[in-house]
Motif scaffolding. Sequence first.
Motif, PDB file in Angstrom:
ATOM      1  N   MET A  44      22.894  10.164 -48.454  1.00  0.00           N
ATOM      2  CA  MET A  44      23.981   9.317 -48.829  1.00  0.00           C
ATOM      3  C   MET A  44      25.303   9.881 -48.310  1.00  0.00           C
ATOM      4  N   ALA A  45      25.383  11.187 -48.311  1.00  0.00           N
ATOM      5  CA  ALA A  45      26.613  11.830 -47.855  1.00  0.00           C
ATOM      6  C   ALA A  45      26.841  11.543 -46.374  1.00  0.00           C
ATOM      7  N   ILE A  73      25.933   8.840 -44.729  1.00  0.00           N
ATOM      8  CA  ILE A  73      26.381   7.453 -44.620  1.00  0.00           C
ATOM      9  C   ILE A  73      27.855   7.338 -44.984  1.00  0.00           C
ATOM     10  N   GLU A  74      28.254   8.000 -46.052  1.00  0.00           N
ATOM     11  CA  GLU A  74      29.639   7.928 -46.497  1.00  0.00           C
ATOM     12  C   GLU A  74      30.585   8.663 -45.570  1.00  0.00           C
ATOM     13  N   SER A  75      30.070   9.644 -44.816  1.00  0.00           N
ATOM     14  CA  SER A  75      30.943  10.437 -43.948  1.00  0.00           C
ATOM     15  C   SER A  75      31.137   9.820 -42.562  1.00  0.00           C
ATOM     16  N   THR A  76      30.365   8.790 -42.231  1.00  0.00           N
ATOM     17  CA  THR A  76      30.532   8.155 -40.925  1.00  0.00           C
ATOM     18  C   THR A  76      31.829   7.362 -40.904  1.00  0.00           C
ATOM     19  N   PRO A  77      32.524   7.401 -39.768  1.00  0.00           N
ATOM     20  CA  PRO A  77      33.786   6.655 -39.700  1.00  0.00           C
ATOM     21  C   PRO A  77      33.520   5.150 -39.750  1.00  0.00           C
ATOM     22  N   PRO A  78      34.452   4.402 -40.290  1.00  0.00           N
ATOM     23  CA  PRO A  78      34.249   2.943 -40.354  1.00  0.00           C
ATOM     24  C   PRO A  78      34.271   2.343 -38.942  1.00  0.00           C
TER      25      PRO A  78
END
Length: 83
Positions: free
Chosen positions: A1-2, A4-9
């Motif tokens: 999950m980390a 996924i959340e750390s990828t730039p938009p």
Amino acid sequence: MADIESTPPRPPIDYPDPILHDAWTGSSVRELRDARDDLTRAKARYDEAVCAARRKCLSWGQIGTILGVSRQHLHRRYRGLVD
């Protein structure tokens, strides 16, 4: 999950999708229909021009030279229509 959340938009898409645009507008279908209709008119014009030239006493050879086809081809195709 980390991860996924750390990828730039992702940047926003600021251009229309060409496939969706074509599907919504029907431009390819319209273009194909127009091309088909143009070809039908061009064939009819070609046929009429050959017949008119024969009625004005041009030879099959002269017509073939102008059109870039053999006189035999023209004679086989149009002999029943003119002469």
